[in-house]
Motif scaffolding. Structure first.
Motif, PDB file in Angstrom:
ATOM      1  N   LEU A  67       0.850  -1.186   0.000  1.00 22.04           N
ATOM      2  CA  LEU A  67       0.000   0.000   0.000  1.00 22.04           C
ATOM      3  C   LEU A  67       0.886   1.237   0.000  1.00 22.04           C
ATOM      4  O   LEU A  67       1.971   1.226   0.588  1.00 22.04           O
ATOM      5  N   ALA A 101      -2.776   5.536   1.171  1.00 25.15           N
ATOM      6  CA  ALA A 101      -3.684   4.461   1.583  1.00 25.15           C
ATOM      7  C   ALA A 101      -3.560   4.184   3.075  1.00 25.15           C
ATOM      8  O   ALA A 101      -4.559   3.952   3.759  1.00 25.15           O
ATOM      9  N   ARG A 151      -5.460   6.879   4.846  1.00 24.82           N
ATOM     10  CA  ARG A 151      -6.906   6.667   4.720  1.00 24.82           C
ATOM     11  C   ARG A 151      -7.376   5.531   5.614  1.00 24.82           C
ATOM     12  O   ARG A 151      -8.446   5.599   6.216  1.00 24.82           O
ATOM     13  N   HIS A 191      -8.520  -0.174  -2.332  1.00 22.88           N
ATOM     14  CA  HIS A 191      -7.113   0.212  -2.175  1.00 22.88           C
ATOM     15  C   HIS A 191      -6.298  -0.484  -3.262  1.00 22.88           C
ATOM     16  O   HIS A 191      -6.495  -1.669  -3.529  1.00 22.88           O
TER      17      HIS A 191
END
Length: 187
Positions: A6, A10, A13, A26
């Motif tokens: 990731l 991400a 978030r 994602h």
């Protein structure tokens, strides 16, 4: 082959998403060879824990984990779970021992039924398997029917999902008690 990871955005978030209910997308990427995978992450907030399910590459197979919703590092733990799942690794170290006990299958199914707002669900209630039918009313509330054999009850749940879960769980508990009492009386 590099691991799919990731990105920083991400991870940021996810810190917020672990406090919400919902389904989130994602993208994980690797550099050498350059490739990416889209993962769908479903998060369900429950009474004592949160249940996270990850699906990727358009597969129907998904892996889920239950985490203690009181921990402050759940964003990082969910990120590790997503990366482990997509890379085909075991998610060791993500859930602590016995964390899976924080959310029952019944609670998860009731919350899923409310979130989806429609459908038929067979609930795991010990030796009984009551049928739950739910549909969303145009004004936001939910129409619900619980049924076991010839016994049934219908009611409306409020539009607020937290209150709806509480009312549904209480109605189910009373319905099962009354059904068992009727069986005992008939015996």
């Amino acid at each position: 082959m590099n691991r799919l990871l990731l990105n920083t955005a991400a991870l940021i978030r996810l810190e917020a998403q672990v406090r919400l209910n919902g389904t989130f997308q994602h993208r994980l990427t690797a550099e050498n060879p350059r490739r990416s995978v889209l993962a769908t992450v479903a998060i369900e907030q429950c009474t004592q824990g949160l249940h996270v399910t990850v699906t990727h590459n358009g597969t129907r197979n998904s892996l889920g984990v239950t985490l203690d919703n009181q921990r402050s590092d759940n964003g990082a733990r969910v990120a590790r779970f997503i990366e482990s799942t997509v890379n085909g690794d075991t998610a060791s170290g993500v859930p602590d021992v016995d964390e899976y006990l924080l959310v029952s299958d019944l609670e998860l199914m009731l919350r899923t039924a409310i979130r989806c707002g429609r459908g038929t669900y067979w609930l795991p209630a010990h030796e009984l398997e009551p049928e739950l039918r739910i549909s969303r009313h145009p004004r936001g509330s939910y129409d619900v029917q619980l049924r076991i054999d010839d016994a049934a009850v219908q009611f409306t749940l409020p539009a607020d999902s937290k209150r709806a879960y509480s009312v549904l769980a209480d109605h189910l508990r009373r319905f099962l008690q009354d059904y068992r009492a009727a069986l005992s009386a008939a015996a």
